[in-house]
Design a protein around this motif. Structure first.
Motif, short mmCIF file in Angstrom:
data_model
loop_
_atom_site.label_atom_id
_atom_site.label_comp_id
_atom_site.label_asym_id
_atom_site.label_seq_id
_atom_site.Cartn_x
_atom_site.Cartn_y
_atom_site.Cartn_z
N VAL B 187 0.85 -1.19 0.00
CA VAL B 187 0.00 0.00 0.00
C VAL B 187 0.89 1.25 0.00
O VAL B 187 1.88 1.30 0.73
CB VAL B 187 -0.90 0.02 1.26
N THR B 188 0.55 2.21 -0.83
CA THR B 188 1.29 3.46 -0.84
C THR B 188 0.83 4.30 0.35
O THR B 188 -0.37 4.51 0.53
CB THR B 188 1.01 4.24 -2.13
N ILE B 189 1.76 4.73 1.15
CA ILE B 189 1.39 5.45 2.37
C ILE B 189 2.13 6.78 2.44
O ILE B 189 3.33 6.87 2.20
CB ILE B 189 1.72 4.59 3.62
N PHE B 190 1.35 7.79 2.76
CA PHE B 190 1.90 9.12 3.00
C PHE B 190 1.67 9.41 4.47
O PHE B 190 0.53 9.53 4.91
CB PHE B 190 1.17 10.14 2.11
N LEU B 191 2.73 9.45 5.23
CA LEU B 191 2.60 9.50 6.68
C LEU B 191 3.22 10.79 7.22
O LEU B 191 4.37 11.07 6.95
CB LEU B 191 3.29 8.27 7.26
N THR B 192 2.42 11.58 7.94
CA THR B 192 3.01 12.76 8.54
C THR B 192 3.32 12.47 10.00
O THR B 192 2.64 11.68 10.63
CB THR B 192 2.09 13.99 8.51
N THR B 193 4.36 13.09 10.47
CA THR B 193 4.74 12.89 11.86
C THR B 193 5.67 14.00 12.29
O THR B 193 6.26 14.68 11.45
CB THR B 193 5.43 11.52 12.06
N HIS B 194 5.75 14.23 13.58
CA HIS B 194 6.82 15.12 14.03
C HIS B 194 7.84 14.31 14.81
O HIS B 194 8.70 14.85 15.47
CB HIS B 194 6.28 16.30 14.84
N ARG B 195 7.70 12.97 14.70
CA ARG B 195 8.63 12.11 15.44
C ARG B 195 9.61 11.44 14.51
O ARG B 195 9.24 10.65 13.64
CB ARG B 195 7.83 11.08 16.22
N LEU B 196 10.87 11.77 14.74
CA LEU B 196 11.92 11.26 13.89
C LEU B 196 12.00 9.76 13.85
O LEU B 196 12.10 9.15 12.79
CB LEU B 196 13.26 11.77 14.43
N GLU B 197 11.94 9.16 15.02
CA GLU B 197 12.18 7.71 15.04
C GLU B 197 11.04 7.00 14.32
O GLU B 197 11.24 5.96 13.72
CB GLU B 197 12.42 7.22 16.47
N GLU B 198 9.88 7.62 14.36
CA GLU B 198 8.76 7.02 13.64
C GLU B 198 9.01 7.07 12.13
O GLU B 198 8.83 6.08 11.43
CB GLU B 198 7.49 7.81 13.98
N ALA B 199 9.46 8.21 11.66
CA ALA B 199 9.75 8.35 10.24
C ALA B 199 10.85 7.38 9.83
O ALA B 199 10.75 6.69 8.81
CB ALA B 199 10.17 9.77 9.94
N GLU B 200 11.88 7.29 10.65
CA GLU B 200 13.00 6.42 10.33
C GLU B 200 12.58 4.97 10.27
O GLU B 200 13.01 4.20 9.44
CB GLU B 200 14.06 6.55 11.42
N ARG B 201 11.71 4.62 11.18
CA ARG B 201 11.34 3.22 11.34
C ARG B 201 10.39 2.76 10.25
O ARG B 201 10.46 1.64 9.77
CB ARG B 201 10.69 3.10 12.71
N LEU B 202 9.48 3.63 9.86
CA LEU B 202 8.40 3.18 8.97
C LEU B 202 8.60 3.54 7.51
O LEU B 202 7.99 2.92 6.64
CB LEU B 202 7.07 3.79 9.44
N CYS B 203 9.42 4.54 7.23
CA CYS B 203 9.35 5.13 5.89
C CYS B 203 10.50 4.71 4.99
O CYS B 203 11.63 4.53 5.42
CB CYS B 203 9.33 6.64 6.00
N ASP B 204 10.17 4.58 3.70
CA ASP B 204 11.19 4.36 2.69
C ASP B 204 11.94 5.64 2.42
O ASP B 204 13.14 5.66 2.23
CB ASP B 204 10.56 3.87 1.39
#
Ligand code: ATP
Ligand code: MG
Lengths: 244, 315
Positions: B187-204
């Motif tokens: 699934v193509t996902i566009f995820l907003t966050t202000h948490r770095l570790e979340e972005a690092e962990r989940l995102c390509d």
């Protein structure tokens, strides 16, 4: 994409499910009709046989008019809640993200107000007629069962409801506060009742023709009102709120 | 129409009156990619999602979403193909979980709303709570219902706006696992966050936004670009002419002074720069106390990237 009855139905059902579990709505729907049926009944049975026919007509007219407050007032608070209420509880955005068209959303919401309103209003009127037929004085009965009166009642119930719903929805789509919207909604629901009052109170002699003409007029106003509401429904403004 | 990619955004911008929510934002997201949109409060993340989700119109630029250019005539087509899980779940609290989902399944016109609702509930592991009124659920569970709702139309692009904001670590991990599951399903996902570790962990890939885009890249690329790109130098006494001492050193970009006898140098390659720097300092007659790689975490860099704006915004 064309107008979809399925999406209207989805909105309609969820509104009814929500109303059913909303104590305030249930209380309004249950209590208002009771209030509005008591006074006409009292009128009906307090009329003495000796009453002059003009007084009789006036009092019957008042009773009937009183019952027309149901379709005028009951929907106005619900309709006035419909858009700003969803906005306040944060459910409008998820709804507007779906492919639902504005008119589908509005029609679904309007039907969900109209259907219970009609059910309540006609039931109350039915109870009133039944009570009159069974227990009232024959002179009263014949005064109640005058065809133009019945027509006014049957015809104007949905038309008045229609007015209250579109004007309430319009107010709702443009306000940022539920309570203000509901107060305005109730006030705005009353003007057409004034016209109907003239007929119910025999100021204007209610004839079939006149009733039909006024009904047609109100129908046109309701129709135009709806178009205006659909045009006023501005998604961006609803999402970005009064800040924008 | 050939689909150019899940999202193609060009110089997109939105202003409210004369307040700029975001501007000149350009990026592309491929099908199956998980794209992180990282930024502080007020960076314009939600506004970007709303613009891409056809809820509000951009004031500049253009975008192609799920194959359709943004514009009133395509609004419905786009909405049918995407879904958004907004910042707050926005559930009908008096309705049960299943009733909420069924309503939306019907709005999406799915063939069998009942079946689709069941599958969405399974996907977020909430089948046993189907009959509970949403008002009785915890915040974490409500978030999961909102996620299930966003899955009902099997979206081509799924927008998640701060899906874990306000959740405790356990609920956060559950959402992370669900997102990871969706990612593995393509699934193509566009995820907003202000948490770095979340972005690092989940995102390509991650984009850092603070009204404008500051940087776009894979999390490890960002790391490489941002980590240990600096050398810290301390000498016994302040250098007489630091500028000319550092000027000729290979691999050194700029320099700054953090104390009278301490300098920070930005370098392209530590392996080349550090030995050369030592030779240059000795050549200049300086007594070296220390030469060290400056360990900057992703967080430092992030704060540096957005720092000025955060302050500007608070002024
Ligand atoms: N409806 C609006 N009217 C006016 N300004 C707005 C509106 N919505 C957002 N803004 C402004 O646009 C900027 C971006 O807001 P936005 O909500 O997109 O940020 P965000 O990145 O989602 O922040 P957060 O992390 O707090 O959710 C902010 O300065 C905000 O004040
Ligand atoms: Mg936001």
């Amino acid at each position: 994409m064309s107008f979809s009855a399925g999406r209207v139905d989805a909105v309609f059902r969820k509104e009814l499910q929500d109303y059913r579990r909303n104590r305030a709505v249930i209380a309004t729907m249950a209590l208002l009709p009771v209030v509005f049926v008591v006074l006409p009944m009292v009128q009906l049975f307090s009329i003495k046989a000796s009453t002059a026919s003009s007084t009789l007509d006036l009092r019957i007219g008042l009773s009937l008019l009183y019952m027309l407050l149901i379709p005028a007032v009951v929907p106005s608070t619900l309709a006035a809640y419909s858009v700003v209420g969803e906005r306040e509880q944060g459910t409008l955005e998820p709804l507007l993200i779906t492919p639902v068209r504005s008119d589908e959303l509005l029609v679904g919401k309007a039907l969900a107000v109209l259907v219970p309103t009609l059910a309540v209003a006609y039931s109350v009127f039915g109870v009133f007629l039944l009570a009159a037929a069974l227990f009232a004085h024959p002179a009263v009965v014949s005064a109640v069962f005058r065809a133009p009166h019945l027509l006014v009642q049957v015809l104007f119930t949905p038309l008045l409801a229609g007015w209250s719903i579109w004007i309430g929805t319009a107010i709702s789509a443009r306000s940022s506060d539920v309570r203000v919207a509901q107060q305005l909604g109730v006030l705005a629901s009353l003007p057409p009742l004034a016209v109907v009052a003239l007929m119910s109170l025999d100021v204007i002699t209610p004839t079939f023709g006149l009733a039909l003409a006024l009904g047609a007029g109100l129908l046109v106003v309701d129709g135009l009102g709806w178009r205006a509401v659909a045009a006023m429904f501005d998604r961006e403004r609803l999402i970005t709120g009064s800040r924008g | 129409m050939p689909a150019p990619g899940a999202l193609r955004v060009e110089h997109l911008g939105k202003r409210f009156g004369n307040r700029v929510a975001f501007e000149d934002v350009s990026f592309e997201v491929g099908y199956g990619e998980v794209f992180g949109f990282l930024g502080p409060n007020g960076a314009g993340k939600t506004t970007t999602v709303r613009v891409l989700g056809t809820l509000i119109a951009p004031t500049s630029g253009s975008a192609v979403v799920a194959g359709f250019p943004l514009g009133t005539e395509n609004d419905q087509a786009v909405r049918a193909r995407i879904s958004i899980m907004p910042e707050s779940p926005g559930l009908y609290l008096r309705l049960s979980v299943a009733e909420n989902l069924r309503c939306f399944a019907r709005l999406y016109g799915v063939a069998d709303p009942e079946e689709r609702t069941g599958r969405a509930l399974e996907a977020v592991r909430l089948t046993d709570r189907a009959k509970d009124p949403c008002g009785s659920l915890s915040k974490g569970l409500r978030q999961r219902v909102a996620l299930a709702r966003a899955l009902l139309n099997e979206p081509v692009v799924l927008f998640l706006d701060e899906p874990t904001s306000g959740l405790d670590p356990v609920a956060t991990r559950e959402v992370h696992e669900l997102v990871a599951g969706l990612r593995s399903q393509g699934v193509t996902i566009f995820l907003t966050t202000h948490r770095l570790e979340e972005a690092e962990r989940l995102c390509d890939r991650v984009a850092i936004l603070s009204t404008t885009l500051r940087m776009t890249g894979r999390p490890d690329e960002l790391r490489d670009r941002l980590f240990s790109k600096a050398l810290e130098v301390r000498t016994r006494v302040p250098l007489a002419e630091p500028g000319s001492t550092f000027a000729g050193v290979p691999g050194v970009g700029g320099w700054g002074q953090s104390a009278p006898n301490a300098y920070t140098l930005t370098v392209t390659d530590v392996e080349v720069a550090a030995p050369a720097l030592a030779r240059a300092l000795v050549g200049a007659g300086a007594d070296i106390l220390a030469i060290a790689e400056a360990r900057r975490s992703l967080e430092d860099v992030y704060l540096e990237l957005i720092g000025e704006d955060v302050e500007a915004g608070r002024r």
